[in-house]
Design an enzyme around this catalytic site. Structure first.
Site, PDB file in Angstrom:
ATOM      1  N   SER A 126       0.887  -1.361  -0.147  1.00  0.00           N
ATOM      2  CA  SER A 126       0.484   0.055  -0.157  1.00  0.00           C
ATOM      3  C   SER A 126       0.618   1.131  -0.272  1.00  0.00           C
ATOM      4  O   SER A 126       2.486   1.238   0.455  1.00  0.00           O
ATOM      5  CB  SER A 126      -1.197  -0.261   0.989  1.00  0.00           C
ATOM      6  OG  SER A 126      -1.278   1.571   1.423  1.00  0.00           O
ATOM      7  N   TYR A 150      -1.135  -0.899  10.859  1.00  0.00           N
ATOM      8  CA  TYR A 150      -1.880  -1.457   9.847  1.00  0.00           C
ATOM      9  C   TYR A 150      -0.124  -1.362   8.760  1.00  0.00           C
ATOM     10  O   TYR A 150       0.686  -2.034   7.927  1.00  0.00           O
ATOM     11  CB  TYR A 150      -2.969  -0.241   9.223  1.00  0.00           C
ATOM     12  CG  TYR A 150      -2.693  -1.068   7.773  1.00  0.00           C
ATOM     13  CD1 TYR A 150      -3.162  -1.654   7.158  1.00  0.00           C
ATOM     14  CD2 TYR A 150      -2.580   0.723   6.980  1.00  0.00           C
ATOM     15  CE1 TYR A 150      -3.308  -2.243   5.533  1.00  0.00           C
ATOM     16  CE2 TYR A 150      -2.917  -0.112   5.302  1.00  0.00           C
ATOM     17  CZ  TYR A 150      -3.401  -0.899   4.816  1.00  0.00           C
ATOM     18  OH  TYR A 150      -3.082  -1.107   3.311  1.00  0.00           O
ATOM     19  N   LYS A 154       2.924  -3.173   6.898  1.00  0.00           N
ATOM     20  CA  LYS A 154       2.850  -3.575   5.108  1.00  0.00           C
ATOM     21  C   LYS A 154       4.665  -3.289   5.131  1.00  0.00           C
ATOM     22  O   LYS A 154       5.072  -4.532   4.128  1.00  0.00           O
ATOM     23  CB  LYS A 154       2.062  -2.863   4.483  1.00  0.00           C
ATOM     24  CG  LYS A 154       0.518  -2.854   4.192  1.00  0.00           C
ATOM     25  CD  LYS A 154      -0.080  -4.200   3.292  1.00  0.00           C
ATOM     26  CE  LYS A 154      -1.449  -4.744   3.824  1.00  0.00           C
ATOM     27  NZ  LYS A 154      -1.339  -5.493   2.972  1.00  0.00           N
TER      28      LYS A 154
HETATM   29  N1  UFG Z   1     -12.251  11.435   3.164  1.00  0.00           N
HETATM   30  C1  UFG Z   1     -13.518  12.716   3.816  1.00  0.00           C
HETATM   31  N2  UFG Z   1     -14.401  11.911   4.396  1.00  0.00           N
HETATM   32  C2  UFG Z   1     -14.873  10.294   4.275  1.00  0.00           C
HETATM   33  C3  UFG Z   1     -13.510   9.399   4.012  1.00  0.00           C
HETATM   34  C4  UFG Z   1     -12.214  10.233   3.678  1.00  0.00           C
HETATM   35  O1  UFG Z   1     -13.054  13.076   3.530  1.00  0.00           O
HETATM   36  O2  UFG Z   1     -16.048  10.687   5.467  1.00  0.00           O
HETATM   37  C5  UFG Z   1     -10.847  11.889   2.789  1.00  0.00           C
HETATM   38  C6  UFG Z   1      -9.522  11.859   3.720  1.00  0.00           C
HETATM   39  O3  UFG Z   1      -9.581  12.576   4.988  1.00  0.00           O
HETATM   40  C7  UFG Z   1      -8.899  11.456   2.151  1.00  0.00           C
HETATM   41  C8  UFG Z   1      -9.395  10.678   1.268  1.00  0.00           C
HETATM   42  O4  UFG Z   1     -11.107  11.360   1.884  1.00  0.00           O
HETATM   43  O5  UFG Z   1      -8.407  12.624   1.895  1.00  0.00           O
HETATM   44  C9  UFG Z   1      -9.431   9.906   1.573  1.00  0.00           C
HETATM   45  O6  UFG Z   1      -9.179   8.867   2.267  1.00  0.00           O
HETATM   46  P1  UFG Z   1      -9.911   8.017   2.235  1.00  0.00           P
HETATM   47  O7  UFG Z   1     -10.362   6.807   3.714  1.00  0.00           O
HETATM   48  O8  UFG Z   1     -10.572   6.881   1.447  1.00  0.00           O
HETATM   49  O9  UFG Z   1      -8.371   6.126   2.128  1.00  0.00           O
HETATM   50  P2  UFG Z   1      -6.702   6.977   2.736  1.00  0.00           P
HETATM   51  O10 UFG Z   1      -6.211   7.805   1.592  1.00  0.00           O
HETATM   52  O11 UFG Z   1      -7.356   7.649   4.157  1.00  0.00           O
HETATM   53  O12 UFG Z   1      -6.519   5.203   3.273  1.00  0.00           O
HETATM   54  C10 UFG Z   1      -6.681   4.394   1.786  1.00  0.00           C
HETATM   55  C11 UFG Z   1      -6.191   3.110   2.220  1.00  0.00           C
HETATM   56  C12 UFG Z   1      -5.287   2.952   3.370  1.00  0.00           C
HETATM   57  C13 UFG Z   1      -4.055   3.511   2.497  1.00  0.00           C
HETATM   58  C14 UFG Z   1      -4.053   4.570   1.631  1.00  0.00           C
HETATM   59  C15 UFG Z   1      -2.751   4.952   0.863  1.00  0.00           C
HETATM   60  O13 UFG Z   1      -7.443   2.840   3.031  1.00  0.00           O
HETATM   61  O14 UFG Z   1      -4.976   0.892   3.548  1.00  0.00           O
HETATM   62  O15 UFG Z   1      -4.804   4.732   0.951  1.00  0.00           O
HETATM   63  O16 UFG Z   1      -2.991   4.427  -0.074  1.00  0.00           O
HETATM   64  F1  UFG Z   1      -3.104   3.328   3.172  1.00  0.00           F
END
Ligand code: UFG
Length: 334
Positions: A126, A150, A154
């Site tokens: 990831s 997590y 990885k």
């Molecule tokens: N976000 C919101 N509202 C929500 C959920 C997310 O605004 O309800 C925002 C977050 O702040 C972020 C973006 O949307 O800016 C993406 O968030 P996600 O939770 O969809 O994904 P992340 O990038 O935080 O995490 C994902 C995976 C992880 C991985 C990471 C890196 O869940 O396992 O991508 O690629 F490590």
């Protein structure tokens, strides 16, 4: 037949799409899953889409004696190892569960693989291994930094696999660092549908779009990004499935390990995602700006040249295709 491939976690979101890509390419994929985070009807759906029965083994990757039996019964040419836990907040609350499943599971699996002379594995890593990267788009050479358990699992998994390759050159390992998987199969029959309130943006937006949740919460609008909201590199799950196929083919044909980013190279903000999904579902989705989510980084975006050079991988689907496929899937669910 191009080879029998074990897909741990093969009934899950990415595993199920990869199953179809492998079958379409002439492989004989076999699913191993404990169904802790997959729907029990996924194998039937895969059989329906691909027009042939689906081999499924219900097992936990930490169950060594069961794995031994499975490897004794099947002659696997390679393994694609998806089975792992992946919720960042849960990993902070339950680190041992994450070390046990993600590290313990990998150790058990690779030990049994080696005993049976199966030394080819594609591993789901990831972008989280970059922590908060200094450089975007982020190249594979960027330092590994964990910001939660997590992420630690990885990084450790990558290091374990790298040590195995160093110690025994018969091992060939493909490490794929996924950026943000999104979208669903064009059939609308498989996709991501978390049982609880989703942690991730795309499934959350999808649940707002079908009216299961009232509004999208945008976590922070004061990041150093063009519109102040978090930017991510969303990669269509169909592209991701193709990347697994190319990684597997490369390992089996060239017998050489690789470690590559799998992303589109293009970043989109949370607000751009909300707009794109609104176009796909035909109405303006409600959202509200709330506080930043602890531990979030401003931008993740992949440098993609290495996957293209080594695997010939380039993403094919754009953001509208991602949202349209997600909407087709989720709107057919109720
Ligand atoms: N976000 C919101 N509202 C929500 C959920 C997310 O605004 O309800 C925002 C977050 O702040 C972020 C973006 O949307 O800016 C993406 O968030 P996600 O939770 O969809 O994904 P992340 O990038 O935080 O995490 C994902 C995976 C992880 C991985 C990471 C890196 O869940 O396992 O991508 O690629 F490590």
């Amino acid at each position: 037949m191009a080879g029998r491939i074990l897909l741990t976690g093969g009934a899950g979101y990415i595993g199920s799409h990869t199953f179809l890509a492998l079958r379409a390419a002439g492989y004989d994929p076999v699913i191993l899953d404990d169904f802790s985070n997959a729907n029990s009807d996924v194998p039937d759906r895969l059989a329906h889409i691909s027009g042939a029965p689906v081999a499924v083994l219900r097992a936990d990757i930490r169950d060594e004696s069961r794995l031994r039996q499975i490897f004794a019964d099947h002659d696997f040419d390679a393994v694609i190892h998806f089975a792992a836990k992946k919720a960042v907040a849960e990993s902070v609350a339950k680190p041992l569960l994450y070390f046990d499943t993600n590290i313990g599971g990998l150790l058990t699996l690779t030990t049994v693989m080696a005993e049976h002379g199966c030394k080819t594995i594609v591993f789901s890593s990831s972008a989280t291994v970059y922590g908060e990267p200094d450089e975007t788009p982020t190249p594979e050479t960027a330092p590994r930094r964990a910001i939660n358990p997590y992420g630690q699992t990885k990084i450790m998994s990558e290091e374990i696999l790298e040590s195995m390759v160093k110690a025994d050159p018969d091992w060939t390992v493909g490490i794929l660092r996924y950026f943000n998987p999104a979208g669903a199969h064009p059939s609308g029959l498989i996709g991501e549908n978390p049982r609880d309130i989703p942690n991730n943006l795309m499934p959350y937006i999808a649940k707002v779009a079908i009216g299961e949740l009232p509004e999208i919460q945008v976590f922070g609008s004061d990041y150093d990004t063009p519109d102040g909201t978090g930017v991510r590199d969303y990669i269509h799950v169909e592209d991701l499935a193709q990347a697994h196929l190319l990684s597997l083919q490369s390992l089996l044909q060239k017998r050489k390990s690789h470690l590559v980013n799998i992303g589109s190279g293009q970043g989109y903000s949370v607000l751009e995602m909300v707009k794109a999904y609104s176009r796909a579902c035909g109405r303006d989705l409600p959202y509200r700006i709330v506080d930043r989510r602890p531990g979030d980084v401003p931008i993740y975006c992949a440098k993609t040249g290495k996957a293209e050079e080594i695997l010939g991988f380039r993403s094919q689907y754009d953001l509208d295709a991602i949202c349209a496929s997600s909407w087709r899937w989720i709107s057919g669910q109720n």
